[in-house]
Design a protein around this motif. Sequence first.
Motif, mmCIF file in Angstrom:
data_model
loop_
_atom_site.group_PDB
_atom_site.id
_atom_site.type_symbol
_atom_site.label_atom_id
_atom_site.label_comp_id
_atom_site.label_asym_id
_atom_site.label_seq_id
_atom_site.Cartn_x
_atom_site.Cartn_y
_atom_site.Cartn_z
ATOM 1 N N UNK A 1 -46.045 39.866 -54.830
ATOM 2 C CA UNK A 1 -45.531 38.651 -55.986
ATOM 3 C C UNK A 1 -46.775 37.935 -56.198
ATOM 4 N N UNK A 2 -46.681 37.369 -57.360
ATOM 5 C CA UNK A 2 -47.723 36.397 -57.737
ATOM 6 C C UNK A 2 -47.525 35.067 -57.837
ATOM 7 N N UNK B 1 -40.116 36.097 -41.378
ATOM 8 C CA UNK B 1 -39.106 36.919 -41.558
ATOM 9 C C UNK B 1 -37.726 35.819 -41.834
ATOM 10 N N UNK B 2 -37.169 36.003 -42.833
ATOM 11 C CA UNK B 2 -36.165 35.147 -43.477
ATOM 12 C C UNK B 2 -34.627 35.591 -43.702
ATOM 13 N N UNK C 1 -43.361 40.752 -50.466
ATOM 14 C CA UNK C 1 -41.955 40.726 -50.102
ATOM 15 C C UNK C 1 -41.461 41.818 -49.803
ATOM 16 N N UNK C 2 -41.001 42.191 -48.474
ATOM 17 C CA UNK C 2 -40.340 43.242 -47.799
ATOM 18 C C UNK C 2 -38.816 43.076 -47.530
ATOM 19 N N UNK C 3 -38.123 44.102 -47.927
ATOM 20 C CA UNK C 3 -36.860 43.814 -47.373
ATOM 21 C C UNK C 3 -36.332 45.142 -46.857
ATOM 22 N N UNK C 4 -36.464 44.911 -45.303
ATOM 23 C CA UNK C 4 -36.279 46.044 -44.408
ATOM 24 C C UNK C 4 -35.055 46.924 -44.547
ATOM 25 N N UNK D 1 -35.812 38.927 -45.777
ATOM 26 C CA UNK D 1 -37.060 39.019 -46.568
ATOM 27 C C UNK D 1 -38.073 38.815 -45.419
ATOM 28 N N UNK D 2 -39.209 39.528 -45.532
ATOM 29 C CA UNK D 2 -40.272 39.390 -44.770
ATOM 30 C C UNK D 2 -41.410 39.054 -45.610
ATOM 31 N N UNK D 3 -42.017 37.878 -45.630
ATOM 32 C CA UNK D 3 -42.930 37.549 -46.539
ATOM 33 C C UNK D 3 -44.460 37.401 -45.810
#
Length: 169
Positions: free
Chosen positions: A88-89, A42-43, A77-80, A66-68
């Motif tokens: 993502x590629x 988590x960033x 990539x999730x943005x809560x 961002x949760x990678x």
Amino acid sequence: MRLFIAFLFLIMNIFSPYAVNAEVLKGGISAVDMIPDEFYGTWSVISTRIETNNESFFKERTSDIWILQRAGNAITLTNPATLATSTISVDEVENNTAKFSRVSKNKYEDETEYVTITLNDNTFIGEDALEMKKFSIDNKLIEHNIVKYRLEGKKISGRNAILYKTIRE
């Protein structure tokens, strides 16, 4: 014994043309496998706009979470805060720099995004370039927006986060 050797020699000569034409199986490492483990977690991400063709459409500065995560050969990539999730590629990985892309197309909108991130312990810097196209019902381009952001990320949690290291030590 001579008969056995002659038979073996005959068998090898009969099947050798097939062996010559046989395909060699090649194994490889996926680009996802090259992503350092420190990337996941988590960033806290600050995005600062550096160029755009539509200043009123794109914010000058944003703050996101961002949760990678990795599942098999896919990175999500999730943005809560917005509940947005995207696969993502991985396009390229060299040392601690990774290049990613995301393409989303439907009948009326096309989005293409390219992200480059360079990891440094529990931080990263990078760029995010986004192109958005909107189309009319008769498939004519009605809107075309582009933006490029400078990215600065700080790890909040995950395998190598500062908080995690402090707890473990």
